[in-house]
Design a protein around this motif. Structure first.
Motif, mmCIF file in Angstrom:
data_model
loop_
_atom_site.group_PDB
_atom_site.id
_atom_site.type_symbol
_atom_site.label_atom_id
_atom_site.label_comp_id
_atom_site.label_asym_id
_atom_site.label_seq_id
_atom_site.Cartn_x
_atom_site.Cartn_y
_atom_site.Cartn_z
ATOM 1 N N ASN A 21 -1.421 2.260 9.848
ATOM 2 C CA ASN A 21 -1.672 0.781 9.324
ATOM 3 C C ASN A 21 -0.683 -0.391 9.161
ATOM 4 N N GLN A 38 3.022 3.004 8.326
ATOM 5 C CA GLN A 38 2.275 3.409 7.138
ATOM 6 C C GLN A 38 0.939 4.638 8.323
ATOM 7 N N PHE A 46 -7.497 6.956 7.324
ATOM 8 C CA PHE A 46 -6.666 7.188 5.858
ATOM 9 C C PHE A 46 -6.547 7.841 5.740
ATOM 10 N N TRP A 82 3.170 4.817 -0.330
ATOM 11 C CA TRP A 82 2.727 2.975 0.169
ATOM 12 C C TRP A 82 4.154 2.162 0.840
ATOM 13 N N SER A 83 3.051 1.206 1.375
ATOM 14 C CA SER A 83 4.059 0.042 1.731
ATOM 15 C C SER A 83 5.569 -0.614 1.268
ATOM 16 N N ARG A 150 2.410 -3.069 -6.022
ATOM 17 C CA ARG A 150 3.101 -2.448 -4.950
ATOM 18 C C ARG A 150 3.559 -3.295 -3.789
ATOM 19 N N ASP A 151 3.794 -2.610 -2.840
ATOM 20 C CA ASP A 151 4.784 -3.419 -1.559
ATOM 21 C C ASP A 151 5.845 -3.748 -2.050
ATOM 22 N N GLU A 207 -1.362 -8.040 -1.261
ATOM 23 C CA GLU A 207 -1.412 -6.855 -0.944
ATOM 24 C C GLU A 207 0.176 -7.440 0.000
ATOM 25 N N CYS A 208 1.485 -6.952 0.367
ATOM 26 C CA CYS A 208 2.320 -6.624 1.307
ATOM 27 C C CYS A 208 2.806 -8.529 0.604
ATOM 28 N N TYR A 278 -3.759 -7.300 9.423
ATOM 29 C CA TYR A 278 -3.832 -7.952 7.852
ATOM 30 C C TYR A 278 -2.202 -7.034 7.808
ATOM 31 N N ALA A 279 -1.740 -7.636 6.461
ATOM 32 C CA ALA A 279 -0.485 -6.964 5.815
ATOM 33 C C ALA A 279 0.737 -7.273 6.801
HETATM 34 N N1 DQQ Z 1 -1.902 -0.636 2.389
HETATM 35 C C1 DQQ Z 1 -0.559 0.415 1.838
HETATM 36 C C2 DQQ Z 1 -0.432 -0.156 0.665
HETATM 37 C C3 DQQ Z 1 -0.637 -2.244 1.364
HETATM 38 C C4 DQQ Z 1 -2.388 -2.092 1.416
HETATM 39 C C5 DQQ Z 1 -1.617 1.522 1.916
HETATM 40 C C6 DQQ Z 1 -2.471 -2.942 2.516
HETATM 41 O O1 DQQ Z 1 0.135 -0.157 -0.246
HETATM 42 O O2 DQQ Z 1 -1.488 -2.759 -0.614
HETATM 43 O O3 DQQ Z 1 -1.509 1.833 2.994
HETATM 44 O O4 DQQ Z 1 -3.092 -2.748 4.084
#
Ligand code: DQQ
Length: 541
Positions: A21, A38, A46, A82-83, A150-151, A207-208, A278-279
């Motif tokens: 991902n 990821q 996942f 994670w990210s 996160r991220d 996120e991200c 995304y992300a």
């Molecule tokens: N994917 C990660 C997270 C993030 C999300 C986990 C966004 O850290 O927030 O794989 O796709």
């Protein structure tokens, strides 16, 4: 099964197999571009033990997969890595901040920020990373749920020399998304700043986040800590399934970011991409002074299909980003290295495409192609049917089959089409009359993308930011077996689509220019190339 049957891409980034991902921590270091991601290296889905895959490249087109960079080894990342993002420190050494999912008695899988350093900074491949003793370096603050923190972003230095990073979050008991700001003198000890750099009600978890300067004029990228009168800043956050951004002015002195617009969590948000994307994460490439962004493109087939294929997910092509001359949006364009994959070319110019007609573009590998086309419309005048587009919903506007209110179109390309057209993905434009002017709708309609019934088929679209009375309408589509990246008007709007054709595979895939409208349009130019295979993570680990 050959690759074609399984719709595997030929020049997009994918790990050798299994799940990917988010792109993480892209950077350039000592002669190599690094991409982390990821990854579940055990299955094409996942998992609850996510790790960081790692690949290196010299051109961001061909990649070599290395050993994973981060796997759970400590209590603070026991449940996943994670990210996160990379920062190159002033001494030239890279550091990474990522999200650890902690083993915790009361707060299950609490999200914490972990700092990592290369074991041997003289290794250009950065194969080994260490997690120093003082980890984790950030814990969720009191007003943030333990699983909504996160991220971490790439760091930047203010005029005061102090480091800053953002962490994506959500306020406890509300849907107020936040970019929480942290500051540090040494990149090791971090203190939360009292107020978030930006926050917005009703947007949910951010996120991200990504935060970077862009030059007000020109295409050149700028390094993350640059801030002066010649730049503006972009804040991107991923929420509601989209990568949305605002542009504004950042001051490290006042510690504030004044955005020119607000996130609304509606289609009026500025989006990097109006399709499946995304992300994403951007980085500054100091080799060619450009800012480059990569996003995650998820599969839209079934999990069962992913197990059959043995892989799931890919990254978008690396996209160069810069501020449009209007200052109101970003422009995105595939990096020039992608063009080196172009091989056999076919071209057309000044070709009339009458109403209700198709024209096949033969002579290239249509399943693996790069196509640039420009349409010219006869003068828009008279008093055609006026469409009050506010009364038409997106499902109708972005549907190729509907020409309600069209002055011209829909016209465009049919990609990954079977010869009987029972399979096709239409990337198209419609000109509609709106108020005193005209609007161009750009769509990517997957409704007929596959005869298989277990794939998700959406009609993506947006209003293309041009005035068709003064500009020609251009489109570039990069077609790669199961993904189509479409860049409208020189990259002002982008739509990524997935398609899983059953018939339109390999040599059987076709490409057409089409015009469903009643009035003719002119193809002022069309260039289409077969694309070579890139060497993407071919090595099994
Ligand atoms: N994917 C990660 C997270 C993030 C999300 C986990 C966004 O850290 O927030 O794989 O796709």
């Amino acid at each position: 099964h050959g690759n074609d049957v399984l719709n595997r891409t030929s020049f997009h980034f994918q790990p050798h197999r299994n799940w990917i991902n988010d792109p993480n921590a892209p950077m350039y270091y000592k002669g190599f571009y690094h991409m982390f991601y990821q990854h579940n290296n055990l299955a094409p889905k996942f998992s609850n033990i996510m790790i960081w895959g790692h690949s290196v490249s010299q051109d961001m087109v061909n990649w070599i997969q290395l050993e994973p960079a981060f796997v759970p080894t400590e209590s603070y990342d026991r449940h996943s890595c994670w990210s996160g993002s990379a920062t190159i420190l002033p001494d030239g050494k890279p550091v990474i901040l990522y999200t650890g999912l902690e083993e915790h008695k009361e707060l299950d899988r609490r999200q914490v920020t972990v700092l990592a350093e290369p074991k041997d900074a003289s290794d250009p491949l950065l194969r080994e990373w260490v997690k120093p003793k003082n980890n984790p370096v950030m814990l969720p603050p009191h007003d943030v749920p333990h699983d909504c923190f996160r991220d971490p972003t790439t760091g930047w230095q203010g005029q005061d020399g102090v480091w800053r990073v953002l962490v994506g979050a959500k306020e406890i008991n509300t849907e107020r998304g936040m970019a929480v700001l942290y500051r540090s003198d040494d990149f090791v000890e971090w203190t939360k700043y009292p107020t978030p750099l930006l926050a917005k009600e009703h947007t949910g978890m951010w996120e991200c986040p990504d935060f970077f300067p862009v030059a007000i004029t020109g295409k050149e990228g700028v390094e993350n800590s640059v801030n002066n009168a010649s730049v503006k800043h972009v804040l991107k956050v991923s929420f509601g399934g989209h990568d949305c951004y605002v542009i504004g002015k950042y001051s490290s002195e006042n510690e504030d970011f004044v955005a020119d617009s607000e996130f609304t969590n509606t289609t009026s948000d500025l989006r990097y991409d109006h399709g499946t994307f995304y992300a994403s994460k951007a980085f500054f490439d100091n080799v060619k002074n450009r800012r480059i962004n990569f996003g995650w493109v998820v599969e839209t087939d079934s999990e069962e299909d992913d197990f059959e294929k043995g892989w799931s997910g890919l990254l978008s092509l690396p996209r160069e980003m810069w501020l449009d001359t209007s200052g109101k949006r970003l422009i995105q364009w595939p990096i020039e290295e992608i063009n080196y994959l172009r091989t056999k070319q076919v071209s057309l110019d000044n070709t009339h495409l009458s109403g209700c007609s198709n024209l096949e573009i033969s002579g290239i590998t249509a399943a693996q192609a790069d196509v640039e086309v420009t349409f010219d419309l006869p003068i828009l005048e008279g008093n055609p049917q006026v469409l009050d587009s506010d009364q038409v919903d997106d499902a109708v506007l972005f549907d190729r089959g509907s020409s309600a209110g069209c002055v011209y179109g829909p016209f465009g390309l049919l990609a990954l089409a079977s010869s009987d057209l029972s399979e096709q993905t239409a990337i198209f434009f419609k000109i509609i009359r709106r108020g005193n002017g005209y609007s161009v709708i750009m769509g990517s309609d997957e409704k007929k993308s596959s005869l298989r019934d277990n794939t998700k088929k959406s009609a993506h679209g947006t209003v293309l930011d041009i005035d068709p009375r003064h500009e020609k309408i251009s489109l570039r589509c990069l077609i790669d077996h199961s993904v189509i990246e479409s860049y409208g008007a020189g990259g002002r709007n982008v739509i990524t689509s997935r398609a899983y054709p059953k018939l339109a595979i390999g040599e059987a895939a076709k490409l057409y220019v089409f015009n469903d409208g009643t009035r003719g349009v002119t193809i002022s130019s069309l260039d289409a190339w077969s694309m070579r295979n890139a060497e993407v993570n071919l090595n099994a680990l």
